[in-house]
Design an enzyme around this catalytic site. Structure first.
Site, PDB file in Angstrom:
ATOM      1  N   HIS A  33      -2.648  -5.710  -2.336  1.00 22.11           N
ATOM      2  CA  HIS A  33      -2.935  -7.140  -2.312  1.00 22.11           C
ATOM      3  C   HIS A  33      -2.286  -7.797  -3.522  1.00 22.11           C
ATOM      4  O   HIS A  33      -2.350  -7.278  -4.643  1.00 22.11           O
ATOM      5  CB  HIS A  33      -4.442  -7.366  -2.330  1.00 22.11           C
ATOM      6  CG  HIS A  33      -4.837  -8.753  -2.685  1.00 22.11           C
ATOM      7  ND1 HIS A  33      -4.324  -9.859  -2.035  1.00 22.11           N
ATOM      8  CD2 HIS A  33      -5.679  -9.230  -3.646  1.00 22.11           C
ATOM      9  CE1 HIS A  33      -4.834 -10.945  -2.566  1.00 22.11           C
ATOM     10  NE2 HIS A  33      -5.667 -10.601  -3.546  1.00 22.11           N
ATOM     11  N   CYS A  71      -9.835 -10.667   0.397  1.00 26.57           N
ATOM     12  CA  CYS A  71      -8.442 -10.260   0.220  1.00 26.57           C
ATOM     13  C   CYS A  71      -8.157  -8.853   0.749  1.00 26.57           C
ATOM     14  O   CYS A  71      -6.994  -8.458   0.858  1.00 26.57           O
ATOM     15  CB  CYS A  71      -8.059 -10.352  -1.249  1.00 26.57           C
ATOM     16  SG  CYS A  71      -8.331 -11.981  -1.964  1.00 26.57           S
ATOM     17  N   ASN A 108      -1.110 -15.839  -4.487  1.00 26.37           N
ATOM     18  CA  ASN A 108      -2.178 -15.027  -3.923  1.00 26.37           C
ATOM     19  C   ASN A 108      -2.619 -15.657  -2.604  1.00 26.37           C
ATOM     20  O   ASN A 108      -3.276 -16.700  -2.595  1.00 26.37           O
ATOM     21  CB  ASN A 108      -3.349 -14.965  -4.915  1.00 26.37           C
ATOM     22  CG  ASN A 108      -4.517 -14.138  -4.408  1.00 26.37           C
ATOM     23  OD1 ASN A 108      -4.665 -13.896  -3.219  1.00 26.37           O
ATOM     24  ND2 ASN A 108      -5.365 -13.709  -5.332  1.00 26.37           N
TER      25      ASN A 108
END
Length: 235
Positions: free
Chosen positions: A161, A37, A191
């Site tokens: 993120h 990520c 996400n």
């Protein structure tokens, strides 16, 4: 061409060369980056350093994930969180230092907190990841500000993120930048791993929230555990 991704279906060939060919870009240097990520921030730092060193004139940086291939659809703790997505940016030479120094690192002793269960299903220890992100990563963000010579009060926006809304808001509070807009794409987009930061940036620009010259702090973090932060200025 740099593609940040951790969800490739095949290790060979790499994703970047294939994407470049489909875009009609002739013979670029092309490689993938797997920093989970945090991948987009890692790739942006590599692109900036490459341009500054004279190795590249222009670099297309892409964060792209297909997480739906790697979740157990019967595991409600993960399948309702993760999503597919892609975002991109072009890094070119400029008289201004529009991409600040990247502050990056890893915490490999915690690698088992995010891993593939049975070699095919994404699994994370949610509470352990939450504790790590909310107690350690604001320090990385503050160091990125310091290295870029930017005060928290000068920030236009904070784009971390999009892992979890509680994580995003916890880190944002600790920055001491109450005037900064905070990206909260997790609410609508989920996400999307390495795609979350470029997607959030794109949406903020489209909404007119980040005019040219805006100072933005990015912070990526994920499996590894790896992390990276940098200050950028919107073209």
């Amino acid at each position: 061409m740099i593609v940040a991704t951790c969800t490739v279906q095949d290790q060979i060939p790499n994703t970047a060369a294939t994407v470049a060919a489909r875009l009609g870009i002739s013979a670029p240097g092309a490689f993938d980056v797997n920093a989970a990520c945090a991948g987009f921030v890692y790739a942006l730092g590599l692109a900036s350093d490459s341009v500054r060193a004279g190795s590249s004139r222009n670099v297309l940086v892409i964060g792209s994930e297909k997480l739906s291939d790697w979740v157990d659809w019967e595991d409600r703790s993960t399948c309702v969180i993760f999503a597919d997505g892609a975002g991109a940016a072009v890094v070119s030479a400029s008289e201004e230092h529009a991409v600040g120094p990247v502050v990056w690192g890893s915490s490999g002793e915690r690698a088992d907190t995010i891993h593939l269960r049975e070699g095919k299903y994404l699994h994370q220890e949610g509470q352990a990841v939450f504790r790590w992100t909310t107690t350690e990563l604001y320090k990385v963000a503050l160091e990125a500000l310091e290295r870029a010579g930017v005060e928290p009060s000068e920030l236009t926006a904070f784009v971390p993120h999009q892992a979890n809304l509680r994580i995003v808001e916890s880190i944002a509070r600790k920055l001491g930048a109450p005037q900064a807009l905070v990206a909260r794409d997790i609410v609508t987009a989920g996400n999307t791993s390495s795609a979350s930061i470029p997607l959030a940036l794109s949406r903020m620009v489209e909404r007119g929230e980040l005019p040219s010259g805006s100072t933005v702090l990015t912070l990526g973090f994920g499996a590894g555990l790896v992390y990276a932060a940098q200050v950028i200025r919107i073209p």
